[in-house]
Write a protein that holds these residues in place. Structure first.
Motif, short mmCIF file in Angstrom:
data_model
loop_
_atom_site.label_atom_id
_atom_site.label_comp_id
_atom_site.label_asym_id
_atom_site.label_seq_id
_atom_site.Cartn_x
_atom_site.Cartn_y
_atom_site.Cartn_z
N VAL A 229 68.16 112.51 -21.32
CA VAL A 229 68.42 113.60 -20.38
C VAL A 229 67.11 114.09 -19.75
CG1 VAL A 229 69.30 115.96 -20.14
CG2 VAL A 229 70.53 114.31 -21.55
N SER A 292 78.02 118.19 -17.69
CA SER A 292 76.72 118.51 -17.09
C SER A 292 76.17 117.36 -16.26
CB SER A 292 75.72 118.88 -18.18
OG SER A 292 76.15 120.00 -18.90
N MET A 293 76.16 116.16 -16.83
CA MET A 293 75.50 115.05 -16.14
C MET A 293 76.32 114.56 -14.94
SD MET A 293 72.93 115.35 -17.93
CE MET A 293 71.89 114.20 -17.03
N LEU A 296 75.60 117.01 -12.25
CA LEU A 296 74.26 116.86 -11.66
C LEU A 296 74.18 115.76 -10.61
CD1 LEU A 296 71.58 117.35 -14.46
CD2 LEU A 296 72.04 118.79 -12.48
N TYR A 329 74.49 122.58 -15.90
CA TYR A 329 73.70 121.74 -16.80
C TYR A 329 72.75 122.57 -17.66
CZ TYR A 329 69.19 119.66 -17.86
OH TYR A 329 68.02 119.34 -18.47
N TRP A 333 72.67 122.69 -21.70
CA TRP A 333 71.55 121.94 -22.25
C TRP A 333 70.65 122.84 -23.10
CZ3 TRP A 333 69.77 117.50 -23.61
CH2 TRP A 333 68.41 117.22 -23.67
N SER A 392 71.45 110.76 -12.96
CA SER A 392 72.29 111.51 -13.90
C SER A 392 73.40 110.65 -14.48
CB SER A 392 72.91 112.72 -13.19
OG SER A 392 71.92 113.62 -12.80
#
Length: 420
Positions: A229, A292-293, A296, A329, A333, A392
Motif C-alpha cells: 500500500v 479503499s484501494m 483510490l 482510504y 488505513w 491502486s
C-alpha cells in the motif's frame, strides 16, 4: 432524516469526554488552515509575477523534499521524546518561519520560496508522526475510526477554508496579509497544546537512533500488505498529485477563470473529503482495504480533468471525487496501522508511511516540466491518470491488502518481537 442525528450526537459526546484529544484536535485544525494558505499564497504570488511551470514546481517541491528527508527523523523523535512537546515546537518553528518570510518577502527571489516551503516542511515532519501516534493514547480502541474521522473532518474543513482564504486574501489584499494570517494560526496551534502531558511517558525503552530506524523498517518488512500500500500511494502522489498541483494554477489562469478558480478547485478537493469522513466514521466494512484501494483508482480524475480541458464546475467535481476517495482510504488505513503496529514503533512506522508516500513526489515535480516540454500538457496528464489508477488496483493482489491486516495464520510472530 432524523435518524443519523443520534449517532452523530453520540460520537461528539464520546469524543468530548477526552479533553486532551479535543485540544490536540483544535491545535491541528489551526495548523491545517495555515498549511493550506502557504502553498496557495505562494503559487498565486508566483503566477502574478509571471512565473512558469518550473518555478511553481520548485515551490511545491520544497515541502516534499523536506518531508522525504526528515519524516523518519520525526518518527524516531515521536517514539523517544514527548509528543505534545514536539507538536508545540513544530508550530513555534513554523510561526517563526512565516514571520521571517513576511518581513523579507519583498527582497526574496521567487525561487527562494521553495526554501521557505522546505523549512516549513521540516517542522511539519516533526508534527505529523507525533500527532498520528498520539491518537491511540488519547482515545480507546473502539473510538479510533471516529477519532481519526473527526480529526480529518476538521482538518479537511480547515483545508477548504485555507484554500479559499488563501486565494481570496491574496487576490483582495495581498500575500503579506495571507502570510500574517498563517503565522497567527500556527501560533494559535502552539498555544492549544501547551501543557498537555505525554500519555506515553515512561513506556519508551532507550535505544540508539539506528536501532530505532531499523525497528521501523522491520515493522514494514514483516508486513507485505503494508509495504504494498505504501508503494501504491507513492506512485499516486508521483503521477497524480505532482503534475496536477504543478499545472493547476497555470490551467486556472489560462482557461478556468483565474486565481479564485484555483482556490475553488482546491477547496472542492477538501470539500469532497467531508462526506467521506462522515461515511468512514460510521461504516466499518469487512474488507476496508478493498474499499479503499478500489476507491483510490478514482484519484485519476484529477489529472484527467485537467487533460480533457473540462469546464470549471466539472473540474471542481473531479477534484472533489479525488478528495473523497483519499479520505476514505486514509481513515481506514490510519486506523488499521494504529491497531496493527505496537505503540513503541508506531511513530516510526507512521513516519515511514508518510516518507514512502512523499518519496517520489519531488521526482514528480521535477519531471512535470520536462515531460510537458517533450510531450505536451495533455499527453503528460493522460499518462499520469492511467498510472494513478493502475497503482491502486494492483495492490489487491497482495495478501492482507483487502483487509488491511495480516493474513490469517501469517501474523509474523517473529517480526522483531512484534517488531521491536
Amino acid at each position: 432524516m432524523s435518524a443519523p442525528a443520534g449517532p452523530a450526537t453520540a460520537t461528539v459526546a464520546k469524543l468530548s469526554a477526552h479533553p486532551r484529544f479535543v485540544r490536540v484536535w483544535a491545535s491541528q485544525s489551526a495548523g491545517a488552515v495555515a498549511d493550506q494558505i502557504l502553498p496557495v499564497a505562494f503559487a498565486l504570488y508566483a503566477v502574478q509575477r509571471g512565473a512558469g511551470v518550473g518555478t511553481i514546481a520548485v515551490i511545491f517541491a520544497g515541502r516534499a523534499i523536506a518531508l522525504v528527508l526528515c519524516l523518519l527523523a520525526g518518527g524516531i523523535l515521536a517514539d523517544r521524546v514527548s509528543r505534545p512537546r514536539i507538536l508545540f515546537t513544530a508550530d513555534v518553528l513554523r510561526t517563526g518561519i512565516v514571520v521571517g518570510t513576511l518581513l523579507a518577502l519583498d527582497d526574496l527571489p521567487l525561487a527562494a520560496l521553495g526554501i521557505v516551503t522546505a523549512l516549513s516542511g521540516v517542522a511539519e515532519s516533526l508534527s505529523r508522526p507525533a500527532m498520528r501516534s498520539m491518537v491511540p493514547a488519547l482515545l480507546p480502541a473502539d473510538l479510533l475510526e471516529r477519532g481519526n474521522a473527526m480529526v480529518s473532518a476538521v482538518q479537511r474543513s480547515a483545508t477548504l477554508l485555507g484554500a479559499l482564504a488563501g486565494a481570496a486574501v491574496v487576490t483582495a489584499i495581498g500575500i503579506h496579509a495571507a502570510l500574517g494570517l498563517a503565522a497567527l494560526l500556527f501560533a494559535t496551534g502552539a498555544l492549544a497544546v501547551l501543557g498537555i502531558p505525554d500519555a506515553a511517558a515512561g513506556t519508551r525503552a532507550p535505544s540508539g537512533v539506528l536501532a530505532d530506524a531499523a525497528a521501523g523498517i522491520a515493522t514494514v518488512r514483516h508486513r507485505p500488505w503494508v509495504a504494498a500500500v505504501m508503494a501504491a500511494v507513492a506512485v499516486q502522489l508521483f503521477a497524480g498529485t505532482a503534475p496536477s498541483l504543478t499545472l493547476l494554477p497555470l490551467v486556472a489562469a489560462e482557461r478556468l477563470g483565474g486565481e479564485l478558480a484555483y482556490g475553488l478547485v482546491l477547496a472542492a478537493a477538501a470539500g469532497g473529503a467531508l462526506p467521506a469522513i462522515a461515511l468512514a466514521g460510521r461504516w466499518r466494512p469487512r474488507r476496508p482495504g478493498t474499499v479503499s484501494m478500489l476507491a483510490l483508482t478514482s484519484y485519476a480524475a484529477l489529472p484527467a480533468s485537467l487533460a480533457l480541458a473540462l469546464p470549471l464546475p466539472v473540474t471542481a467535481i473531479c477534484f472533489a471525487v479525488g478528495g473523497f476517495v483519499v479520505e476514505i482510504y486514509f481513515i481506514y488505513w490510519l486506523s488499521a496501522l494504529q491497531r496493527a503496529i505496537p505503540t513503541e514503533v508506531l511513530g516510526k512506522t507512521l513516519a515511514l508511511d508518510q516518507l514512502s508516500a512523499f518519496a517520489l513526489l519531488p521526482v514528480g515535480y521535477a519531471l512535470t516540466g520536462p515531460a510537458v516540454a517533450a510531450f505536451g500538457v495533455r499527453p503528460t496528464l493522460l499518462a499520469a491518470a492511467v498510472l494513478t489508477a493502475a497503482a491502486s488496483a494492483v495492490t489487491l493482489l497482495v495478501p492482507g491488502v483487502s483487509t488491511f491486516s495480516d493474513p490469517t495464520g501469517k501474523a509474523t510472530s517473529g517480526a522483531a518481537g512484534r517488531d521491536g
